[in-house]
Design an enzyme around this catalytic site. Structure first.
Site, short mmCIF file in Angstrom:
data_model
loop_
_atom_site.label_atom_id
_atom_site.label_comp_id
_atom_site.label_asym_id
_atom_site.label_seq_id
_atom_site.Cartn_x
_atom_site.Cartn_y
_atom_site.Cartn_z
N ASN A 86 49.41 79.27 25.18
CA ASN A 86 50.18 78.32 24.37
C ASN A 86 50.64 78.91 23.04
OD1 ASN A 86 51.35 75.85 23.95
ND2 ASN A 86 49.45 74.75 23.49
N HIS A 133 41.18 61.86 27.79
CA HIS A 133 41.32 61.86 26.33
C HIS A 133 41.66 60.46 25.85
CE1 HIS A 133 42.52 66.34 25.63
NE2 HIS A 133 41.49 66.22 26.44
N ARG A 159 36.78 61.49 26.10
CA ARG A 159 36.70 62.19 24.82
C ARG A 159 37.39 61.36 23.76
NH1 ARG A 159 39.97 67.69 23.09
NH2 ARG A 159 41.50 66.16 22.41
N TYR A 218 44.22 66.69 14.42
CA TYR A 218 44.13 67.23 15.77
C TYR A 218 43.86 66.13 16.81
CZ TYR A 218 41.99 68.85 19.93
OH TYR A 218 41.69 68.99 21.24
N ASP A 263 35.65 66.62 20.27
CA ASP A 263 36.06 68.00 19.99
C ASP A 263 36.20 68.18 18.48
OD1 ASP A 263 37.18 70.51 19.96
OD2 ASP A 263 38.80 70.05 21.36
N HIS A 311 37.05 71.01 17.21
CA HIS A 311 38.16 71.96 17.11
C HIS A 311 37.92 73.01 16.03
CE1 HIS A 311 42.47 72.84 18.17
NE2 HIS A 311 41.98 72.43 19.33
N GLU A 350 32.10 69.48 21.15
CA GLU A 350 32.83 70.71 21.50
C GLU A 350 33.24 71.51 20.27
OE1 GLU A 350 36.25 69.83 23.91
OE2 GLU A 350 37.24 71.69 23.31
N GLU A 409 36.82 77.56 24.81
CA GLU A 409 38.19 77.49 25.34
C GLU A 409 39.05 78.63 24.81
OE1 GLU A 409 39.25 73.52 24.04
OE2 GLU A 409 40.59 74.37 22.55
N ARG A 442 33.28 76.79 28.46
CA ARG A 442 34.60 76.14 28.60
C ARG A 442 35.75 77.10 28.91
NH1 ARG A 442 36.40 71.62 27.73
NH2 ARG A 442 38.16 72.02 26.37
N HIS A 468 38.12 74.08 30.10
CA HIS A 468 39.30 73.63 29.37
C HIS A 468 40.36 73.18 30.40
CE1 HIS A 468 42.67 75.00 26.39
NE2 HIS A 468 42.37 73.73 26.20
N ASP A 515 48.43 72.61 28.46
CA ASP A 515 49.00 73.96 28.38
C ASP A 515 48.47 74.88 29.49
OD1 ASP A 515 47.18 73.20 25.98
OD2 ASP A 515 46.72 75.32 26.23
N GLU A 540 37.77 69.03 32.12
CA GLU A 540 38.71 68.30 31.27
C GLU A 540 39.97 68.00 32.09
OE1 GLU A 540 40.11 70.55 27.90
OE2 GLU A 540 40.89 68.76 26.91
N TRP A 575 42.87 75.64 12.55
CA TRP A 575 43.50 74.46 13.17
C TRP A 575 42.65 73.97 14.33
CZ3 TRP A 575 45.65 73.60 18.15
CH2 TRP A 575 46.12 72.27 18.30
C1 GCO Z 1 41.05 70.80 24.31
C2 GCO Z 1 41.75 71.75 23.39
C3 GCO Z 1 43.23 71.62 23.35
C4 GCO Z 1 43.81 72.77 22.52
C5 GCO Z 1 45.05 73.26 23.14
C6 GCO Z 1 45.63 74.45 22.42
O1 GCO Z 1 39.86 70.65 24.12
O2 GCO Z 1 41.70 70.30 25.19
O3 GCO Z 1 41.12 71.81 22.16
O4 GCO Z 1 43.66 70.37 22.95
O5 GCO Z 1 44.04 72.39 21.22
O6 GCO Z 1 44.78 73.59 24.47
O7 GCO Z 1 46.63 75.02 23.15
MG MG Z 2 39.02 71.81 22.64
#
Ligand code: GCO
Ligand code: MG
Length: 402
Positions: free
Chosen positions: A37, A122, A147, A159, A210, A212, A236, A262, A283, A312, A316, A339, A402
Protein backbone atom coordinates in the site's frame (compact mmCIF):
# COMPACT_ATOMS: atom_id res chain seq x y z
CA UNK A 1 7.92 -28.12 -16.77
CA UNK A 2 9.16 -24.55 -17.14
CA UNK A 3 8.11 -21.00 -16.38
CA UNK A 4 7.64 -19.51 -19.85
CA UNK A 5 6.87 -15.93 -18.90
CA UNK A 6 5.51 -13.69 -16.14
CA UNK A 7 3.95 -10.26 -16.01
CA UNK A 8 2.77 -7.69 -13.49
CA UNK A 9 -0.77 -6.32 -13.67
CA UNK A 10 -1.40 -3.02 -11.90
CA UNK A 11 -4.96 -1.80 -11.51
CA UNK A 12 -7.05 0.54 -9.38
CA UNK A 13 -10.64 -0.67 -8.98
CA UNK A 14 -11.31 1.73 -6.09
CA UNK A 15 -7.76 1.20 -4.76
CA UNK A 16 -4.44 0.03 -6.22
CA UNK A 17 -3.52 -3.64 -6.57
CA UNK A 18 -0.38 -5.25 -7.98
CA UNK A 19 -0.83 -8.81 -9.26
CA UNK A 20 1.88 -11.14 -10.53
CA UNK A 21 0.88 -13.67 -13.19
CA UNK A 22 3.34 -16.52 -13.87
CA UNK A 23 2.85 -18.58 -17.05
CA UNK A 24 4.13 -22.10 -17.67
CA UNK A 25 4.87 -24.11 -20.80
CA UNK A 26 1.98 -26.43 -19.80
CA UNK A 27 -0.64 -23.72 -20.29
CA UNK A 28 -1.31 -23.34 -16.55
CA UNK A 29 -0.72 -19.95 -14.90
CA UNK A 30 -0.63 -18.82 -11.27
CA UNK A 31 -1.45 -15.53 -9.53
CA UNK A 32 0.23 -13.80 -6.61
CA UNK A 33 -0.59 -10.56 -4.77
CA UNK A 34 2.30 -8.06 -4.72
CA UNK A 35 0.40 -5.04 -3.37
CA UNK A 36 2.33 -2.83 -0.92
CA UNK A 37 0.00 0.00 0.00
CA UNK A 38 1.36 3.38 -1.10
CA UNK A 39 4.60 1.85 -2.46
CA UNK A 40 3.15 -0.23 -5.31
CA UNK A 41 5.55 0.87 -8.05
CA UNK A 42 8.63 -0.09 -6.04
CA UNK A 43 7.47 -3.73 -5.99
CA UNK A 44 6.52 -3.57 -9.69
CA UNK A 45 10.07 -2.50 -10.54
CA UNK A 46 11.61 -5.16 -8.27
CA UNK A 47 9.55 -7.85 -9.99
CA UNK A 48 9.89 -6.61 -13.56
CA UNK A 49 13.52 -5.53 -13.50
CA UNK A 50 15.04 -8.27 -11.33
CA UNK A 51 12.77 -11.24 -10.59
CA UNK A 52 10.87 -12.01 -13.78
CA UNK A 53 13.98 -12.29 -16.00
CA UNK A 54 15.42 -14.79 -13.48
CA UNK A 55 12.18 -16.75 -13.16
CA UNK A 56 11.84 -17.58 -16.85
CA UNK A 57 13.14 -21.09 -17.55
CA UNK A 58 12.91 -22.31 -13.93
CA UNK A 59 10.81 -25.37 -13.02
CA UNK A 60 7.76 -23.93 -11.16
CA UNK A 61 7.38 -27.15 -9.15
CA UNK A 62 10.55 -26.37 -7.16
CA UNK A 63 8.92 -23.81 -4.89
CA UNK A 64 11.36 -24.13 -1.96
CA UNK A 65 14.40 -23.73 -4.20
CA UNK A 66 12.93 -20.75 -6.04
CA UNK A 67 12.04 -19.14 -2.71
CA UNK A 68 15.65 -19.41 -1.55
CA UNK A 69 16.95 -18.25 -4.92
CA UNK A 70 15.20 -14.91 -4.33
CA UNK A 71 15.95 -14.82 -0.58
CA UNK A 72 19.34 -16.41 0.17
CA UNK A 73 20.46 -15.80 -3.37
CA UNK A 74 20.11 -12.02 -3.01
CA UNK A 75 22.74 -10.11 -1.08
CA UNK A 76 20.25 -7.31 -0.06
CA UNK A 77 17.83 -9.45 1.91
CA UNK A 78 14.52 -8.78 3.63
CA UNK A 79 12.56 -5.53 3.68
CA UNK A 80 8.95 -4.94 2.61
CA UNK A 81 9.61 -4.34 -1.10
CA UNK A 82 11.67 -7.45 -1.82
CA UNK A 83 9.57 -9.63 0.51
CA UNK A 84 6.32 -8.48 -1.17
CA UNK A 85 7.87 -9.56 -4.48
CA UNK A 86 9.02 -12.94 -3.09
CA UNK A 87 5.57 -13.46 -1.54
CA UNK A 88 3.83 -12.86 -4.87
CA UNK A 89 6.17 -15.31 -6.64
CA UNK A 90 5.56 -17.92 -3.93
CA UNK A 91 1.75 -17.53 -4.04
CA UNK A 92 1.73 -17.84 -7.83
CA UNK A 93 3.85 -21.02 -7.68
CA UNK A 94 1.55 -22.65 -5.09
CA UNK A 95 -1.39 -21.63 -7.28
CA UNK A 96 0.25 -23.37 -10.24
CA UNK A 97 0.99 -26.51 -8.20
CA UNK A 98 -2.61 -26.73 -7.01
CA UNK A 99 -3.93 -26.29 -10.54
CA UNK A 100 -1.50 -28.90 -11.94
CA UNK A 101 -2.55 -31.42 -9.26
CA UNK A 102 -6.20 -30.32 -9.51
CA UNK A 103 -6.52 -29.72 -5.77
CA UNK A 104 -7.10 -26.68 -3.53
CA UNK A 105 -4.05 -25.12 -1.90
CA UNK A 106 -5.07 -26.20 1.61
CA UNK A 107 -4.68 -29.84 0.52
CA UNK A 108 -1.04 -29.26 -0.36
CA UNK A 109 -0.14 -27.94 3.09
CA UNK A 110 -1.77 -30.46 5.40
CA UNK A 111 -5.43 -30.65 4.38
CA UNK A 112 -8.34 -29.40 6.46
CA UNK A 113 -7.89 -28.65 10.16
CA UNK A 114 -11.28 -26.88 10.18
CA UNK A 115 -14.24 -26.18 7.91
CA UNK A 116 -14.67 -22.47 8.59
CA UNK A 117 -12.51 -19.50 9.47
CA UNK A 118 -13.35 -17.20 12.38
CA UNK A 119 -13.08 -13.57 11.24
CA UNK A 120 -13.28 -10.16 12.84
CA UNK A 121 -15.08 -7.13 11.45
CA UNK A 122 -14.20 -3.46 11.81
CA UNK A 123 -16.55 -1.17 13.72
CA UNK A 124 -15.44 2.40 13.03
CA UNK A 125 -17.32 5.42 14.34
CA UNK A 126 -16.76 9.14 14.74
CA UNK A 127 -17.47 8.79 18.47
CA UNK A 128 -18.16 6.19 21.15
CA UNK A 129 -21.87 5.97 20.39
CA UNK A 130 -21.45 5.55 16.64
CA UNK A 131 -18.70 2.93 17.11
CA UNK A 132 -20.82 0.81 19.43
CA UNK A 133 -23.86 1.14 17.14
CA UNK A 134 -21.71 -0.03 14.24
CA UNK A 135 -20.52 -3.01 16.32
CA UNK A 136 -24.15 -3.88 17.10
CA UNK A 137 -24.94 -3.90 13.37
CA UNK A 138 -22.03 -6.25 12.71
CA UNK A 139 -23.05 -8.58 15.52
CA UNK A 140 -26.57 -8.63 14.00
CA UNK A 141 -24.96 -9.68 10.70
CA UNK A 142 -23.45 -12.65 12.54
CA UNK A 143 -19.93 -11.48 13.43
CA UNK A 144 -18.57 -13.10 16.59
CA UNK A 145 -15.55 -10.77 16.77
CA UNK A 146 -15.39 -7.01 16.23
CA UNK A 147 -12.53 -4.51 16.26
CA UNK A 148 -13.50 -1.13 17.74
CA UNK A 149 -11.81 2.08 16.49
CA UNK A 150 -13.33 5.42 17.32
CA UNK A 151 -12.86 9.14 16.79
CA UNK A 152 -11.28 10.72 19.87
CA UNK A 153 -12.67 13.84 21.55
CA UNK A 154 -10.38 16.77 20.81
CA UNK A 155 -8.81 15.22 17.66
CA UNK A 156 -10.20 16.09 14.22
CA UNK A 157 -9.55 12.71 12.73
CA UNK A 158 -7.79 9.50 13.60
CA UNK A 159 -6.68 6.11 12.31
CA UNK A 160 -9.40 3.63 11.38
CA UNK A 161 -12.27 6.12 11.09
CA UNK A 162 -13.64 7.14 7.66
CA UNK A 163 -13.38 10.84 6.77
CA UNK A 164 -16.79 10.98 5.11
CA UNK A 165 -19.50 8.45 4.37
CA UNK A 166 -17.30 6.32 2.08
CA UNK A 167 -15.98 2.94 3.26
CA UNK A 168 -12.70 3.28 5.18
CA UNK A 169 -9.57 3.21 2.98
CA UNK A 170 -6.41 4.56 4.61
CA UNK A 171 -4.53 5.51 1.41
CA UNK A 172 -5.59 8.71 -0.29
CA UNK A 173 -4.84 10.05 -3.77
CA UNK A 174 -1.63 12.02 -4.19
CA UNK A 175 1.01 12.80 -1.60
CA UNK A 176 0.44 11.83 2.06
CA UNK A 177 -2.31 13.63 3.88
CA UNK A 178 -1.25 14.93 7.33
CA UNK A 179 -3.08 13.74 10.45
CA UNK A 180 -2.67 15.02 14.01
CA UNK A 181 -2.32 12.94 17.13
CA UNK A 182 -2.32 13.25 20.93
CA UNK A 183 -1.56 10.13 22.95
CA UNK A 184 -2.90 11.46 26.25
CA UNK A 185 -6.34 12.24 24.74
CA UNK A 186 -6.31 8.73 23.25
CA UNK A 187 -5.32 7.00 26.50
CA UNK A 188 -7.97 8.90 28.44
CA UNK A 189 -10.66 7.83 25.99
CA UNK A 190 -10.12 4.18 25.01
CA UNK A 191 -10.79 2.36 28.33
CA UNK A 192 -14.18 4.14 28.58
CA UNK A 193 -15.05 3.02 25.04
CA UNK A 194 -14.47 -0.62 25.98
CA UNK A 195 -16.27 -0.29 29.33
CA UNK A 196 -19.33 1.00 27.50
CA UNK A 197 -18.96 -1.60 24.72
CA UNK A 198 -18.96 -4.47 27.22
CA UNK A 199 -21.99 -2.97 28.98
CA UNK A 200 -23.95 -2.69 25.72
CA UNK A 201 -22.62 -5.67 23.75
CA UNK A 202 -22.26 -8.20 26.58
CA UNK A 203 -19.49 -10.59 27.52
CA UNK A 204 -19.65 -13.10 24.65
CA UNK A 205 -18.54 -11.11 21.60
CA UNK A 206 -14.78 -10.97 21.02
CA UNK A 207 -13.54 -7.37 21.09
CA UNK A 208 -10.28 -6.23 19.50
CA UNK A 209 -8.43 -2.92 19.22
CA UNK A 210 -5.57 -1.62 17.07
CA UNK A 211 -3.20 0.90 18.67
CA UNK A 212 -1.45 1.25 15.29
CA UNK A 213 2.06 1.53 16.79
CA UNK A 214 1.31 4.78 18.63
CA UNK A 215 2.27 4.17 22.27
CA UNK A 216 5.59 4.14 24.06
CA UNK A 217 6.10 0.91 26.02
CA UNK A 218 4.96 2.36 29.34
CA UNK A 219 1.90 4.01 27.73
CA UNK A 220 1.04 0.71 26.08
CA UNK A 221 1.44 -1.06 29.42
CA UNK A 222 -0.99 1.41 31.02
CA UNK A 223 -3.51 0.87 28.24
CA UNK A 224 -3.23 -2.94 28.28
CA UNK A 225 -3.65 -2.91 32.06
CA UNK A 226 -6.66 -0.57 32.03
CA UNK A 227 -8.30 -2.68 29.31
CA UNK A 228 -7.81 -5.92 31.26
CA UNK A 229 -11.29 -5.95 32.86
CA UNK A 230 -12.89 -5.87 29.39
CA UNK A 231 -11.20 -9.10 28.23
CA UNK A 232 -10.03 -8.12 24.77
CA UNK A 233 -9.38 -10.88 22.24
CA UNK A 234 -6.26 -8.84 21.48
CA UNK A 235 -4.59 -5.46 21.62
CA UNK A 236 -2.83 -4.94 18.30
CA UNK A 237 0.49 -3.20 17.63
CA UNK A 238 0.61 -1.52 21.07
CA UNK A 239 4.16 -0.29 20.35
CA UNK A 240 6.03 0.24 17.13
CA UNK A 241 7.30 -3.08 15.80
CA UNK A 242 10.95 -2.09 15.65
CA UNK A 243 11.07 -1.74 19.44
CA UNK A 244 10.70 -5.37 20.36
CA UNK A 245 11.93 -5.04 23.97
CA UNK A 246 9.05 -2.65 24.54
CA UNK A 247 6.69 -5.60 24.47
CA UNK A 248 8.36 -6.99 27.57
CA UNK A 249 7.20 -3.92 29.52
CA UNK A 250 3.65 -4.37 28.22
CA UNK A 251 3.77 -8.07 29.11
CA UNK A 252 4.99 -7.44 32.66
CA UNK A 253 2.00 -5.27 33.45
CA UNK A 254 -0.94 -6.98 31.84
CA UNK A 255 -2.65 -10.18 30.72
CA UNK A 256 -4.30 -8.47 27.73
CA UNK A 257 -3.29 -10.63 24.71
CA UNK A 258 -0.97 -8.94 22.22
CA UNK A 259 -0.97 -9.23 18.39
CA UNK A 260 1.80 -7.79 16.25
CA UNK A 261 3.42 -8.00 12.86
CA UNK A 262 1.34 -6.64 9.98
CA UNK A 263 4.42 -4.65 8.94
CA UNK A 264 6.90 -7.50 9.55
CA UNK A 265 8.30 -9.45 6.64
CA UNK A 266 10.41 -12.41 7.81
CA UNK A 267 10.57 -14.94 10.63
CA UNK A 268 13.54 -12.97 11.98
CA UNK A 269 11.17 -10.15 12.94
CA UNK A 270 9.44 -12.70 15.16
CA UNK A 271 12.09 -15.03 16.59
CA UNK A 272 12.73 -12.99 19.75
CA UNK A 273 9.07 -12.14 20.32
CA UNK A 274 8.02 -15.77 19.94
CA UNK A 275 10.84 -17.40 21.89
CA UNK A 276 10.49 -14.91 24.77
CA UNK A 277 6.71 -15.33 24.66
CA UNK A 278 6.07 -11.60 24.44
CA UNK A 279 3.11 -11.92 22.05
CA UNK A 280 0.03 -14.09 21.50
CA UNK A 281 -0.77 -13.67 17.79
CA UNK A 282 1.35 -13.32 14.65
CA UNK A 283 -0.15 -10.98 12.03
CA UNK A 284 2.33 -10.99 9.15
CA UNK A 285 0.23 -11.76 6.04
CA UNK A 286 1.08 -14.24 3.27
CA UNK A 287 1.46 -11.39 0.78
CA UNK A 288 4.16 -9.53 2.76
CA UNK A 289 5.80 -12.27 4.79
CA UNK A 290 7.29 -14.49 2.11
CA UNK A 291 4.18 -16.31 0.95
CA UNK A 292 2.98 -19.76 1.99
CA UNK A 293 6.50 -21.22 2.10
CA UNK A 294 7.80 -18.79 4.71
CA UNK A 295 4.60 -18.37 6.74
CA UNK A 296 4.49 -22.15 7.25
CA UNK A 297 7.81 -21.79 9.07
CA UNK A 298 6.62 -18.82 11.13
CA UNK A 299 3.40 -20.61 12.09
CA UNK A 300 5.33 -23.76 12.99
CA UNK A 301 7.67 -21.82 15.26
CA UNK A 302 4.73 -19.96 16.83
CA UNK A 303 2.89 -23.23 17.43
CA UNK A 304 5.74 -24.56 19.56
CA UNK A 305 5.13 -21.61 21.92
CA UNK A 306 1.31 -21.88 21.83
CA UNK A 307 1.08 -18.67 19.82
CA UNK A 308 -1.67 -18.46 17.19
CA UNK A 309 -2.12 -16.66 13.87
CA UNK A 310 -4.31 -13.65 13.22
CA UNK A 311 -3.36 -12.46 9.75
CA UNK A 312 -3.67 -8.92 8.50
CA UNK A 313 -6.64 -8.71 6.11
CA UNK A 314 -7.24 -5.04 5.30
CA UNK A 315 -8.54 -4.04 1.85
CA UNK A 316 -5.00 -3.32 0.63
CA UNK A 317 -4.48 -7.08 0.43
CA UNK A 318 -6.09 -8.29 -2.79
CA UNK A 319 -8.60 -11.15 -3.06
CA UNK A 320 -5.65 -13.34 -4.12
CA UNK A 321 -3.96 -12.75 -0.74
CA UNK A 322 -7.25 -13.18 1.13
CA UNK A 323 -8.02 -16.51 -0.55
CA UNK A 324 -4.44 -17.73 0.01
CA UNK A 325 -4.74 -16.78 3.70
CA UNK A 326 -7.99 -18.71 3.96
CA UNK A 327 -6.32 -21.84 2.57
CA UNK A 328 -3.49 -21.37 5.05
CA UNK A 329 -5.92 -20.81 7.94
CA UNK A 330 -7.84 -23.93 6.91
CA UNK A 331 -4.74 -26.10 7.03
CA UNK A 332 -2.68 -25.13 10.08
CA UNK A 333 -3.48 -26.19 13.63
CA UNK A 334 -2.60 -22.93 15.41
CA UNK A 335 -5.01 -20.67 13.55
CA UNK A 336 -6.51 -17.96 15.78
CA UNK A 337 -8.59 -15.48 13.79
CA UNK A 338 -8.53 -13.71 10.40
CA UNK A 339 -9.08 -9.99 9.86
CA UNK A 340 -11.88 -9.46 7.32
CA UNK A 341 -12.43 -6.07 5.78
CA UNK A 342 -14.58 -6.87 2.73
CA UNK A 343 -13.51 -5.33 -0.58
CA UNK A 344 -15.87 -2.97 -2.36
CA UNK A 345 -17.97 -4.61 -5.10
CA UNK A 346 -15.93 -2.87 -7.82
CA UNK A 347 -12.88 -4.96 -6.78
CA UNK A 348 -14.76 -8.11 -7.72
CA UNK A 349 -15.39 -6.78 -11.23
CA UNK A 350 -11.67 -7.46 -11.68
CA UNK A 351 -11.00 -10.34 -9.26
CA UNK A 352 -13.25 -13.39 -8.90
CA UNK A 353 -14.16 -14.54 -5.40
CA UNK A 354 -14.17 -18.10 -4.06
CA UNK A 355 -14.94 -17.32 -0.40
CA UNK A 356 -18.07 -16.17 1.37
CA UNK A 357 -19.17 -14.98 4.81
CA UNK A 358 -21.78 -16.73 6.91
CA UNK A 359 -22.62 -16.26 10.57
CA UNK A 360 -19.23 -15.04 11.77
CA UNK A 361 -17.04 -17.25 9.60
CA UNK A 362 -15.50 -17.24 6.11
CA UNK A 363 -15.74 -20.34 3.94
CA UNK A 364 -13.64 -21.14 0.87
CA UNK A 365 -14.59 -23.43 -1.99
CA UNK A 366 -12.39 -26.25 -3.28
CA UNK A 367 -11.41 -24.90 -6.67
CA UNK A 368 -7.80 -25.86 -7.49
CA UNK A 369 -4.84 -23.77 -6.33
CA UNK A 370 -5.71 -20.45 -4.68
CA UNK A 371 -8.87 -20.28 -6.76
CA UNK A 372 -8.92 -16.58 -7.73
CA UNK A 373 -8.75 -15.28 -11.29
CA UNK A 374 -8.23 -11.79 -12.70
CA UNK A 375 -10.10 -10.24 -15.63
CA UNK A 376 -7.31 -8.35 -17.36
CA UNK A 377 -9.58 -6.42 -19.71
CA UNK A 378 -11.54 -5.08 -16.78
CA UNK A 379 -8.30 -4.40 -14.89
CA UNK A 380 -7.22 -2.15 -17.79
CA UNK A 381 -10.29 -0.01 -17.27
CA UNK A 382 -8.97 0.98 -13.85
CA UNK A 383 -5.40 2.30 -14.30
CA UNK A 384 -3.04 2.97 -11.37
CA UNK A 385 -3.64 6.16 -9.43
CA UNK A 386 -0.94 7.36 -7.07
CA UNK A 387 -2.15 7.16 -3.48
CA UNK A 388 -0.30 7.26 -0.17
CA UNK A 389 -0.95 6.40 3.46
CA UNK A 390 -1.18 9.47 5.72
CA UNK A 391 1.66 10.81 7.86
CA UNK A 392 1.05 11.73 11.47
CA UNK A 393 2.21 14.67 13.61
CA UNK A 394 1.76 15.47 17.28
CA UNK A 395 -0.41 18.53 17.93
CA UNK A 396 2.73 20.72 18.14
CA UNK A 397 3.85 19.58 14.67
CA UNK A 398 6.41 16.91 15.67
CA UNK A 399 6.55 13.98 13.24
CA UNK A 400 5.07 10.82 14.76
CA UNK A 401 4.12 7.27 13.80
CA UNK A 402 0.96 6.87 11.70
C1 GCO B 1 -5.19 -3.28 10.11
C2 GCO B 1 -4.19 -2.30 9.62
C3 GCO B 1 -4.58 -1.51 8.42
C4 GCO B 1 -3.39 -0.70 7.93
C5 GCO B 1 -3.36 -0.69 6.45
C6 GCO B 1 -2.15 0.02 5.90
O1 GCO B 1 -5.05 -3.69 11.24
O2 GCO B 1 -6.06 -3.63 9.33
O3 GCO B 1 -3.64 -1.57 10.66
O4 GCO B 1 -5.73 -0.76 8.62
O5 GCO B 1 -3.42 0.59 8.41
O6 GCO B 1 -3.38 -2.01 6.00
O7 GCO B 1 -2.03 -0.19 4.56
MG1 MG C 1 -3.37 -3.02 12.22
Amino acid sequence: MKISNAKVIVCCPGRNFVTLKIYTDQGVYGLGDATLNGREKAVVSYLEDYCIPALVGKDPRNIEDIWHYFYKGVYWKRGPVSMAAISAIDLALWDIKGKMLNTPLYNLIGGKSRDRILVYAHANGKNQEETIEQAQKEIEQGFKAVRLQSGIPGLDHTYGVPRDDKPYEPAQKGLPHEDYWDTSKYLNFVPGLFAKAREVLGADVHLLHDVHHRCTPIEAARLAKELEPFHLFWLEDPVSGELQDGLEIVRKHSTTPIAIGEVFNTVYDYTTLIARQLIDYVRMPVSHGGGITHLLKVAAMASVYHINTGFHGATDLSPVAMAAALHFNTAINNFGIQEYMPHQEIVHEVFTKNYWFKDGYLYIDDSPGIGIDIDEKKAQRYPYEMACLPVNRKLDGTMFYW
